[in-house]
Write an enzyme that holds these catalytic residues in place. Sequence first.
Site, mmCIF file in Angstrom:
data_model
loop_
_atom_site.group_PDB
_atom_site.id
_atom_site.type_symbol
_atom_site.label_atom_id
_atom_site.label_comp_id
_atom_site.label_asym_id
_atom_site.label_seq_id
_atom_site.Cartn_x
_atom_site.Cartn_y
_atom_site.Cartn_z
ATOM 1 N N GLN A 180 69.818 -3.522 71.899
ATOM 2 C CA GLN A 180 68.853 -3.513 71.045
ATOM 3 C C GLN A 180 68.756 -2.285 70.307
ATOM 4 O O GLN A 180 69.452 -1.231 70.741
ATOM 5 C CB GLN A 180 67.562 -3.804 71.929
ATOM 6 N N GLU A 217 63.300 -4.705 75.046
ATOM 7 C CA GLU A 217 63.113 -3.750 75.934
ATOM 8 C C GLU A 217 61.570 -2.909 75.634
ATOM 9 O O GLU A 217 61.067 -3.157 74.315
ATOM 10 C CB GLU A 217 64.198 -2.753 74.990
ATOM 11 N N GLN A 299 64.801 10.007 75.906
ATOM 12 C CA GLN A 299 65.518 10.216 77.137
ATOM 13 C C GLN A 299 66.593 10.896 76.901
ATOM 14 O O GLN A 299 67.652 10.915 75.965
ATOM 15 C CB GLN A 299 66.117 8.627 77.892
ATOM 16 N N VAL A 300 66.576 12.032 77.842
ATOM 17 C CA VAL A 300 67.716 13.014 77.579
ATOM 18 C C VAL A 300 69.430 12.344 77.670
ATOM 19 O O VAL A 300 69.572 11.578 78.285
ATOM 20 C CB VAL A 300 67.685 14.169 78.634
ATOM 21 N N PHE A 301 69.920 12.782 76.635
ATOM 22 C CA PHE A 301 71.583 12.256 76.763
ATOM 23 C C PHE A 301 72.002 13.024 77.986
ATOM 24 O O PHE A 301 71.931 14.077 78.391
ATOM 25 C CB PHE A 301 72.081 12.755 75.396
ATOM 26 N N LEU A 302 72.888 12.013 78.632
ATOM 27 C CA LEU A 302 73.564 12.526 79.950
ATOM 28 C C LEU A 302 74.819 13.252 79.245
ATOM 29 O O LEU A 302 75.374 13.361 77.834
ATOM 30 C CB LEU A 302 74.116 11.389 80.469
ATOM 31 N N ASP A 370 67.417 -7.287 85.472
ATOM 32 C CA ASP A 370 68.514 -7.217 84.326
ATOM 33 C C ASP A 370 69.591 -5.958 84.769
ATOM 34 O O ASP A 370 69.908 -5.210 84.115
ATOM 35 C CB ASP A 370 68.097 -6.726 82.909
ATOM 36 N N GLU A 375 76.028 2.696 86.238
ATOM 37 C CA GLU A 375 76.930 3.907 85.859
ATOM 38 C C GLU A 375 76.860 4.865 86.940
ATOM 39 O O GLU A 375 75.925 5.205 87.574
ATOM 40 C CB GLU A 375 76.544 4.656 84.447
ATOM 41 N N ASP A 391 69.145 2.453 82.035
ATOM 42 C CA ASP A 391 68.670 1.427 81.268
ATOM 43 C C ASP A 391 67.825 0.336 82.183
ATOM 44 O O ASP A 391 67.920 -0.524 82.755
ATOM 45 C CB ASP A 391 69.962 0.416 81.033
HETATM 46 N N1 LIG Z 1 70.558 8.667 78.128
HETATM 47 C C1 LIG Z 1 71.617 8.501 77.892
HETATM 48 N N2 LIG Z 1 72.736 9.221 77.983
HETATM 49 C C2 LIG Z 1 73.965 8.930 77.456
HETATM 50 N N3 LIG Z 1 74.522 7.564 77.211
HETATM 51 C C3 LIG Z 1 73.285 6.590 77.512
HETATM 52 C C4 LIG Z 1 72.003 6.970 77.548
HETATM 53 N N4 LIG Z 1 71.267 5.617 77.420
HETATM 54 C C5 LIG Z 1 72.247 4.952 77.412
HETATM 55 N N5 LIG Z 1 73.402 5.259 77.325
HETATM 56 C C6 LIG Z 1 74.801 4.767 76.887
HETATM 57 O O1 LIG Z 1 74.209 3.558 76.057
HETATM 58 C C7 LIG Z 1 74.512 2.058 76.728
HETATM 59 C C8 LIG Z 1 73.461 1.251 76.420
HETATM 60 O O2 LIG Z 1 72.239 1.802 76.454
HETATM 61 P P1 LIG Z 1 71.095 0.537 77.241
HETATM 62 O O3 LIG Z 1 71.696 -0.058 78.389
HETATM 63 O O4 LIG Z 1 69.813 1.408 77.401
HETATM 64 O O5 LIG Z 1 70.919 -0.093 75.838
HETATM 65 P P2 LIG Z 1 70.537 -1.387 75.910
HETATM 66 O O6 LIG Z 1 70.072 -2.159 74.534
HETATM 67 O O7 LIG Z 1 69.100 -1.719 76.865
HETATM 68 O O8 LIG Z 1 71.635 -2.297 76.623
HETATM 69 P P3 LIG Z 1 71.639 -3.899 77.340
HETATM 70 O O9 LIG Z 1 70.946 -4.890 76.273
HETATM 71 O O10 LIG Z 1 72.944 -4.285 77.597
HETATM 72 O O11 LIG Z 1 70.986 -3.649 78.484
HETATM 73 C C9 LIG Z 1 74.549 2.303 78.225
HETATM 74 O O12 LIG Z 1 75.207 1.722 79.081
HETATM 75 C C10 LIG Z 1 75.039 4.010 78.250
HETATM 76 O O13 LIG Z 1 76.490 3.858 78.552
HETATM 77 MN MN LIG Z 2 68.626 -2.677 78.607
#
Ligand SMILES: Nc1ncnc2c1ncn2[C@@H]1O[C@H](COP(=O)(O)OP(=O)(O)OP(=O)(O)O)[C@@H](O)[C@H]1O
Ligand SMILES: [Mn+2]
Length: 511
Positions: A180, A217, A299-302, A370, A375, A391
């Site tokens: 999303q 989300e 959210q802070v980037f890792l 979900d 990670e 997530d």
């Molecule tokens: N704060 C962050 N720092 C670094 N990488 C991130 C961060 N948040 C998300 N990511 C990366 O982006 C990917 C997707 O993020 P996230 O799972 O939040 O998205 P999503 O749209 O909710 O995906 P899904 O529908 O698959 O759950 C994560 O698996 C991660 O690898």
């Molecule tokens: Mn998600």
Amino acid sequence: MNTLRFYTKRIFVVVCVLFFGILVFIASRSSSLEAQSLSDNIVRKGIQNFPRGYRILPRPGEQLAFQSQPGPVHNDRVRYQDLGVDRQVDQEVVERIQMHLSRSDLVTQTLSECAVNETLEQYWLRINGNKVPKRDSWERFYSDIGTCDLYRNEEQIDELLHDMSTLPIKHVQIMDGGTQVKLIFTFDNDKQAVFKPMRFGRDYETDPNHFYFGDFERHNAEIATFHIDKILGFRRAVPTVGRVVNMTKELRDNAEKKLKKTFFVSPAKNHCFVGKCDYYCDTTHAICGAPDMKEGSVQVFLPDDRSVPRKHNKSPYRRTYSKKTQLAVWQENMDFCRDTVKTNPQYAHGRKLLDLVDLHIMDYLIGNQDRHHYESFSVFKDLASYAIHLDNGRSFGKTEFDDDDILMPLRQCCVIRPSTMLKLMHFYAGSKSISETLHESMSKDPITPVLAYKHYPALERRLSKIMKYILDCLDRQTGGPSKMIMNEYHNPSVANTGIEDEDDKDENAKL
Ligand SMILES: Nc1ncnc2c1ncn2[C@@H]1O[C@H](COP(=O)(O)OP(=O)(O)OP(=O)(O)O)[C@@H](O)[C@H]1O
Ligand SMILES: [Mn+2]
């Protein structure tokens, strides 16, 4: 003369008939309009506002309305005591758990939970003599990432949260990965964060016809989960804060070209964008401001995974993600943990099984179904890694429903960390409840109240169910509580190879 009188009489009769006819017509129209606005009101306000005895049954197949997007919430700092949230404490459960634990010293046990407690800063200094920069709150957070948790120093995290919610945004781009819409903010100091925009109001409940994998989300779920994780003492969720941004000045004007192209003004004169992503990135699901202010989570980037690598692990307790086969093996076989997880070399030794139980206890509280992957850092080469609680956007969607399947790792494996046990007992039977502690923690967020208050009783209810499952496990232990409450799990019938899980790049979690 007679004829004239005759005609006057006739004309009089015709006029009267016409006059009364029109009156009757107007009266009947207005009563049908009234009826219509009455039935409109029923639909809008719901049946509960209707006079007693008046029951409107939902039409067969009636679906939830797709709510329009509300504007940012204005801070209202409500005192927790005024909310009247009941704790759900079963004194018998408390006493029976205390009896089981009477000869255990969990407090002392927690002191050795983290065998090697080292930060990234210390680790790099030890391994290659490198010093890490600590110029801003991002770098201080990165340098302090630990072998057992993401952070310890809350002041440092508060500073980071403050910066993420206030620093000028220099550049905005679409974030790839996941399903999303998400944006990457680059701030004035060149540091980055993930922005998830608000889609619904805080009281929105998930459409019961949506599968967990199709659910929207929720930005506030990301923020609330960061706080829940923190108060539970895990400190493995990524720091996240609320922020109200200006759709035009802060987002559109700083957006990369492919994002900028998706901005438009809606018929209601609100500024909107569509973005680019796999699900819900179309005009009918556009993200719209009010008129150009938009609330979201930051959210802070890792740290960049070229320098601080992470692994993607498939959860043994992942669901099927299929409309056809709706139940996974672990949902039907209560021996799944004993037969499949505890014998899996990845989970047979060390912290991983306990991490999984912690994660699912948190997921149960927040209602997250979900959790397909998790990670973990693979940067600390010689040490076991932990699950990062990343997530959490699909949690806090249902207040009336507790999915006890989420707790299967606890219910089936019957193991738990001493610190988690102590923390849960503290919230269950101690001076301050989980929802009160959460309320206080979230009250510092710029978009407080982060959650609709109706989630608080749900948290109390779920905690009481967790405690009953814990008691159930304790009752079943033949070897006493030490067979259940432990710092590390070890299965003596599986060789300890010390091999970590393979990275799992499989993207089977999509709709
Ligand atoms: N704060 C962050 N720092 C670094 N990488 C991130 C961060 N948040 C998300 N990511 C990366 O982006 C990917 C997707 O993020 P996230 O799972 O939040 O998205 P999503 O749209 O909710 O995906 P899904 O529908 O698959 O759950 C994560 O698996 C991660 O690898
Ligand atoms: Mn998600």
